[in-house]
Structure formats: C-alpha cells, structure tokens
Write a protein that holds these residues in place. Structure first.
Motif, PDB file in Angstrom:
ATOM      1  N   THR A 165       0.838  -1.212   0.000  1.00 30.54           N
ATOM      2  CA  THR A 165       0.000   0.000   0.000  1.00 30.54           C
ATOM      3  C   THR A 165       0.871   1.261   0.000  1.00 30.54           C
ATOM      4  O   THR A 165       1.833   1.368   0.760  1.00 30.54           O
ATOM      5  N   LEU A 166       0.492   2.204  -0.854  1.00 31.52           N
ATOM      6  CA  LEU A 166       1.097   3.541  -0.846  1.00 31.52           C
ATOM      7  C   LEU A 166       0.334   4.378   0.180  1.00 31.52           C
ATOM      8  O   LEU A 166      -0.900   4.409   0.146  1.00 31.52           O
ATOM      9  N   ILE A 167       1.064   5.039   1.078  1.00 32.54           N
ATOM     10  CA  ILE A 167       0.392   5.881   2.085  1.00 32.54           C
ATOM     11  C   ILE A 167       1.103   7.237   2.165  1.00 32.54           C
ATOM     12  O   ILE A 167       2.328   7.287   2.391  1.00 32.54           O
ATOM     13  N   LEU A 168       0.343   8.303   2.034  1.00 29.77           N
ATOM     14  CA  LEU A 168       0.897   9.645   2.255  1.00 29.77           C
ATOM     15  C   LEU A 168       0.781   9.937   3.751  1.00 29.77           C
ATOM     16  O   LEU A 168      -0.300   9.828   4.327  1.00 29.77           O
ATOM     17  N   SER A 169       1.917  10.304   4.368  1.00 33.50           N
ATOM     18  CA  SER A 169       1.936  10.374   5.841  1.00 33.50           C
ATOM     19  C   SER A 169       1.512  11.732   6.394  1.00 33.50           C
ATOM     20  O   SER A 169       1.435  11.902   7.609  1.00 33.50           O
ATOM     21  N   GLY A 170       1.229  12.698   5.513  1.00 32.07           N
ATOM     22  CA  GLY A 170       0.701  13.976   6.002  1.00 32.07           C
ATOM     23  C   GLY A 170       1.651  15.139   5.739  1.00 32.07           C
ATOM     24  O   GLY A 170       2.872  14.971   5.691  1.00 32.07           O
ATOM     25  N   GLY A 171       1.067  16.317   5.580  1.00 33.45           N
ATOM     26  CA  GLY A 171       1.838  17.514   5.252  1.00 33.45           C
ATOM     27  C   GLY A 171       2.834  17.862   6.361  1.00 33.45           C
ATOM     28  O   GLY A 171       2.473  17.875   7.538  1.00 33.45           O
ATOM     29  N   ILE A 172       4.056  18.157   5.950  1.00 36.31           N
ATOM     30  CA  ILE A 172       5.104  18.499   6.915  1.00 36.31           C
ATOM     31  C   ILE A 172       5.028  19.982   7.293  1.00 36.31           C
ATOM     32  O   ILE A 172       5.426  20.384   8.383  1.00 36.31           O
ATOM     33  N   THR A 173       4.491  20.777   6.374  1.00 36.41           N
ATOM     34  CA  THR A 173       4.330  22.214   6.646  1.00 36.41           C
ATOM     35  C   THR A 173       2.871  22.579   6.353  1.00 36.41           C
ATOM     36  O   THR A 173       2.085  21.729   5.950  1.00 36.41           O
ATOM     37  N   GLU A 174       2.578  23.859   6.511  1.00 36.20           N
ATOM     38  CA  GLU A 174       1.251  24.337   6.103  1.00 36.20           C
ATOM     39  C   GLU A 174       1.078  24.113   4.603  1.00 36.20           C
ATOM     40  O   GLU A 174       2.055  24.080   3.850  1.00 36.20           O
ATOM     41  N   ALA A 175      -0.169  23.976   4.159  1.00 34.71           N
ATOM     42  CA  ALA A 175      -0.449  23.838   2.729  1.00 34.71           C
ATOM     43  C   ALA A 175      -0.275  25.198   2.049  1.00 34.71           C
ATOM     44  O   ALA A 175      -0.553  26.238   2.645  1.00 34.71           O
ATOM     45  N   VAL A 176       0.194  25.164   0.795  1.00 38.65           N
ATOM     46  CA  VAL A 176       0.471  26.395   0.045  1.00 38.65           C
ATOM     47  C   VAL A 176      -0.476  26.472  -1.156  1.00 38.65           C
ATOM     48  O   VAL A 176      -0.568  25.524  -1.946  1.00 38.65           O
ATOM     49  N   ALA A 177      -1.167  27.590  -1.308  1.00 37.57           N
ATOM     50  CA  ALA A 177      -2.113  27.755  -2.422  1.00 37.57           C
ATOM     51  C   ALA A 177      -1.355  27.847  -3.746  1.00 37.57           C
ATOM     52  O   ALA A 177      -0.253  28.407  -3.812  1.00 37.57           O
ATOM     53  N   VAL A 178      -1.939  27.276  -4.792  1.00 38.93           N
ATOM     54  CA  VAL A 178      -1.325  27.337  -6.123  1.00 38.93           C
ATOM     55  C   VAL A 178      -2.337  27.876  -7.135  1.00 38.93           C
ATOM     56  O   VAL A 178      -3.553  27.803  -6.918  1.00 38.93           O
ATOM     57  N   GLU A 179      -1.762  28.390  -8.239  1.00 35.72           N
ATOM     58  CA  GLU A 179      -2.597  28.947  -9.310  1.00 35.72           C
ATOM     59  C   GLU A 179      -2.161  28.368 -10.643  1.00 35.72           C
ATOM     60  O   GLU A 179      -1.079  27.768 -10.731  1.00 35.72           O
ATOM     61  N   SER A 180      -2.961  28.645 -11.631  1.00 39.43           N
ATOM     62  CA  SER A 180      -2.633  28.217 -12.981  1.00 39.43           C
ATOM     63  C   SER A 180      -1.247  28.738 -13.372  1.00 39.43           C
ATOM     64  O   SER A 180      -0.941  29.900 -13.131  1.00 39.43           O
ATOM     65  N   GLY A 181      -0.424  27.873 -13.945  1.00 38.91           N
ATOM     66  CA  GLY A 181       0.928  28.266 -14.375  1.00 38.91           C
ATOM     67  C   GLY A 181       1.993  27.983 -13.334  1.00 38.91           C
ATOM     68  O   GLY A 181       3.187  28.061 -13.632  1.00 38.91           O
ATOM     69  N   ASP A 182       1.592  27.642 -12.111  1.00 32.30           N
ATOM     70  CA  ASP A 182       2.587  27.385 -11.058  1.00 32.30           C
ATOM     71  C   ASP A 182       3.305  26.056 -11.282  1.00 32.30           C
ATOM     72  O   ASP A 182       2.721  25.081 -11.767  1.00 32.30           O
ATOM     73  N   ASN A 183       4.573  26.053 -10.866  1.00 33.64           N
ATOM     74  CA  ASN A 183       5.432  24.881 -10.958  1.00 33.64           C
ATOM     75  C   ASN A 183       5.935  24.587  -9.551  1.00 33.64           C
ATOM     76  O   ASN A 183       6.468  25.484  -8.898  1.00 33.64           O
ATOM     77  N   VAL A 184       5.718  23.380  -9.056  1.00 33.33           N
ATOM     78  CA  VAL A 184       6.061  23.066  -7.658  1.00 33.33           C
ATOM     79  C   VAL A 184       7.108  21.954  -7.630  1.00 33.33           C
ATOM     80  O   VAL A 184       6.949  20.933  -8.314  1.00 33.33           O
ATOM     81  N   THR A 185       8.162  22.170  -6.858  1.00 32.69           N
ATOM     82  CA  THR A 185       9.208  21.158  -6.702  1.00 32.69           C
ATOM     83  C   THR A 185       9.389  20.877  -5.218  1.00 32.69           C
ATOM     84  O   THR A 185       9.455  21.800  -4.408  1.00 32.69           O
ATOM     85  N   LEU A 186       9.456  19.600  -4.884  1.00 33.35           N
ATOM     86  CA  LEU A 186       9.732  19.209  -3.500  1.00 33.35           C
ATOM     87  C   LEU A 186      11.064  18.472  -3.468  1.00 33.35           C
ATOM     88  O   LEU A 186      11.274  17.533  -4.235  1.00 33.35           O
ATOM     89  N   ARG A 187      11.957  18.938  -2.580  1.00 37.96           N
ATOM     90  CA  ARG A 187      13.240  18.251  -2.377  1.00 37.96           C
ATOM     91  C   ARG A 187      13.262  17.723  -0.964  1.00 37.96           C
ATOM     92  O   ARG A 187      13.000  18.466  -0.018  1.00 37.96           O
ATOM     93  N   ILE A 188      13.571  16.437  -0.817  1.00 41.91           N
ATOM     94  CA  ILE A 188      13.718  15.869   0.525  1.00 41.91           C
ATOM     95  C   ILE A 188      15.113  15.260   0.617  1.00 41.91           C
ATOM     96  O   ILE A 188      15.530  14.487  -0.269  1.00 41.91           O
ATOM     97  N   GLN A 189      15.816  15.645   1.686  1.00 39.05           N
ATOM     98  CA  GLN A 189      17.179  15.176   1.918  1.00 39.05           C
ATOM     99  C   GLN A 189      17.238  13.651   1.765  1.00 39.05           C
ATOM    100  O   GLN A 189      16.389  12.940   2.327  1.00 39.05           O
ATOM    101  N   ASP A 190      18.199  13.167   1.011  1.00 40.02           N
ATOM    102  CA  ASP A 190      18.423  11.726   0.770  1.00 40.02           C
ATOM    103  C   ASP A 190      17.341  11.051  -0.083  1.00 40.02           C
ATOM    104  O   ASP A 190      17.471   9.869  -0.405  1.00 40.02           O
ATOM    105  N   LEU A 191      16.241  11.751  -0.382  1.00 45.36           N
ATOM    106  CA  LEU A 191      15.170  11.114  -1.163  1.00 45.36           C
ATOM    107  C   LEU A 191      14.989  11.756  -2.536  1.00 45.36           C
ATOM    108  O   LEU A 191      14.076  11.382  -3.278  1.00 45.36           O
ATOM    109  N   GLY A 192      15.811  12.749  -2.869  1.00 47.23           N
ATOM    110  CA  GLY A 192      15.707  13.383  -4.178  1.00 47.23           C
ATOM    111  C   GLY A 192      14.538  14.346  -4.274  1.00 47.23           C
ATOM    112  O   GLY A 192      14.044  14.842  -3.259  1.00 47.23           O
TER     113      GLY A 192
END
Ligand code: 0L1
Ligand code: MG
Length: 262
Positions: free
Chosen positions: A228-255
């Motif tokens: 099973t794939l499980i998302l463990s929950g937001g680490i920070t507050e949620a951030v609003a996005v709009e059309s055209g936005d590009n989001v990148t998440l970097r996690i140490q040791d996980l790329g």
C-alpha cells in the motif's frame, strides 16, 4: 450513527459531484450538526464505493492533519485519514488541470510503501518501519470541496479529507539507514522556497502517522495491506497554487519530485 442510509448516500453523491464538477459547497455539518464520526467515515466510504462501482481503482491511503503546522492552520486537533483513487495520481513532472480543481493547495509529504500488512491496535513506529518497503517524496494536492476551506473535522472526513491529486517520485529509499525525523524538506513554487521543514513535524516521526492510521483502521476491523502507498501527512502548512505554477519538492536523501498546474 445519527444519519440514515439515504442521507449518507445523498451527502456522498453531493460531495462527489462537487469534486467531479470542480464546484464548492457549504460544510455539511451546517445542515447536519449532530452527525458523528461514524457518519463522516460512512459518507467517505460511500464516495469510495461510488468510484469503484464506476471502475476507479483505490491506489493508496493518506493521513491528514498530522503536523502541528497543519492542525494550527486548520484550527483542529485530531489527525484523519482518506483514500487515493487512481485518477488522483499525476506522473512525476506532470500537470494537474486547474479546470478540474476548485482552489488547490500543495503539501510536502513523505510517502510510504508497505511490504507487509499492518494491523492495529498496537501498531507503533517500530512495526511500521519493519513493514516499510521504501519511502519517497510526495506532493499532495488538496482541494477541499468546502467554500474557502471553511469546515470542521467531520465535514472534512466526509469529503475524503480534501484528497484530490498527488505525485510521488524522487528516490525510493529503504528506511534502514534513514532517520526520517531529521530529513530536511524544501518545497519551491516557481523557483522560490515556500516551505521548509523536517520529517519530525509529522507527529514527531512520519512513521507514527502510519501507525495511527493502522490503529484507526484496526478499530474498524480493517488493515493496511502489503504493497500500500500511504501519504503520511503535510510536513508544513499547505500552500495555495494557481494556474501556471510549478512546484518542486526536495527531501534530503530522497531526491526531488515536481509537478505543475495548467
Ligand atoms: O492532507 C491533509 O492534511 C488535508 C486534510 C484536510 C484538511 C484540509 O483540507 O486542509
Ligand atoms: Mg496531506
């Protein structure tokens, strides 16, 4: 339970239609202030049943409101859980269609994939780590069906915890040599850092969110199956996005993992 079968079916149809047609509604406890937790999860289950009946596959689970930042942002105190349907998945580097969403926000999360079943009660961080095949970075897109994200916890649970889209990717890392508490997390929107955190923001250890989920499911006589794939929950507050936005998440040791909004 306080709601009858017909009311649960009607509320599930209403919330799912809002999701599929990308339109908002008022929180359902305005109409049913006495509904209880069983009612809320029964509505969520009915939404799941409707999707499966139309041919969708359930591809994972999510824990929500597992960090103090999220609980504070939402003014609540209890974590919750929901499910992920196949069409929620966006390929790594892919695009979420803004026309299919109401008012999306993104959350940086650590995703777990299990290799053994997890059955509560009594699950703890150790049981979860022993049952984890690998972890990887995940961006969860939440999109509450409730106007202006104004809700209470029971309405949120009924609405499948605002689940909408997600992307997983980066590096699949076994947990043996990782301290998930101290993994640094950086989320960028259009090249600007918008959130910073560490794994411990989720209940002190992200595996604690998975244990909590297994224990909550155990109360219902259910388990988290192997694979099973499980998302463990937001680490920070949620951030609003709009059309055209590009989001990148970097996690140490996980790329890193990336997605955009059309
Ligand atoms: O994934 C989450 O933490 C979302 C929980 C539901 C509340 C919200 O929409 O922020
Ligand atoms: Mg989340």
């Amino acid at each position: 339970m306080k709601l009858d079968k017909n009311t649960i079916a009607r509320l599930a149809a209403h919330l799912e239609t809002c999701e599929l047609e990308a339109r908002d509604t008022l929180k359902i406890t305005d109409e049913y202030p006495d509904m209880d937790w069983d009612d809320a999860y029964a509505i969520q289950d009915e939404i799941k049943r409707r999707k499966v009946a139309r041919g969708a596959r359930i591809v994972g689970l999510k824990a929500g409101l597992t960090s103090h930042a999220k609980m504070k942002q939402m003014g609540v105190e209890t974590p919750v859980f929901g499910f992920l349907a196949d069409y929620f998945a966006i390929p790594e580097g892919g695009e979420a269609k803004m026309s299919e969403l109401i008012h999306p926000k993104v959350e940086p999360e650590i995703a777990f994939v299990t290799k053994a079943p997890l059955r509560g009660p009594g699950c703890h961080i150790g049981t979860v780590l022993a049952a984890t095949d690998f972890v990887m970075p995940a961006i969860e897109v939440i999109d509450s069906r409730f106007r202006d994200f104004k809700f209470d916890l029971k309405s949120v649970v009924a609405d499948n915890c605002s689940s909408s889209r997600f992307v997983v990717g980066g590096r699949m890392a076994p947990v043996d040599n990782l301290d998930l508490r101290t993994l640094g997390v950086v989320m960028e929107k259009n090249g600007q850092v918008v959130s910073l955190g560490a794994g411990a923001a989720v209940l002190g250890h992200p595996a604690a969110a998975i244990a909590m989920l297994a224990n909550l499911l155990g109360e219902r006589g259910e388990e988290i199956p192997a694979g099973t794939l499980i998302l463990s929950g937001g680490i920070t507050e949620a951030v609003a996005v709009e059309s055209g936005d590009n989001v990148t998440l970097r996690i140490q040791d996980l790329g890193c993992v990336n997605m955009r909004f059309s």
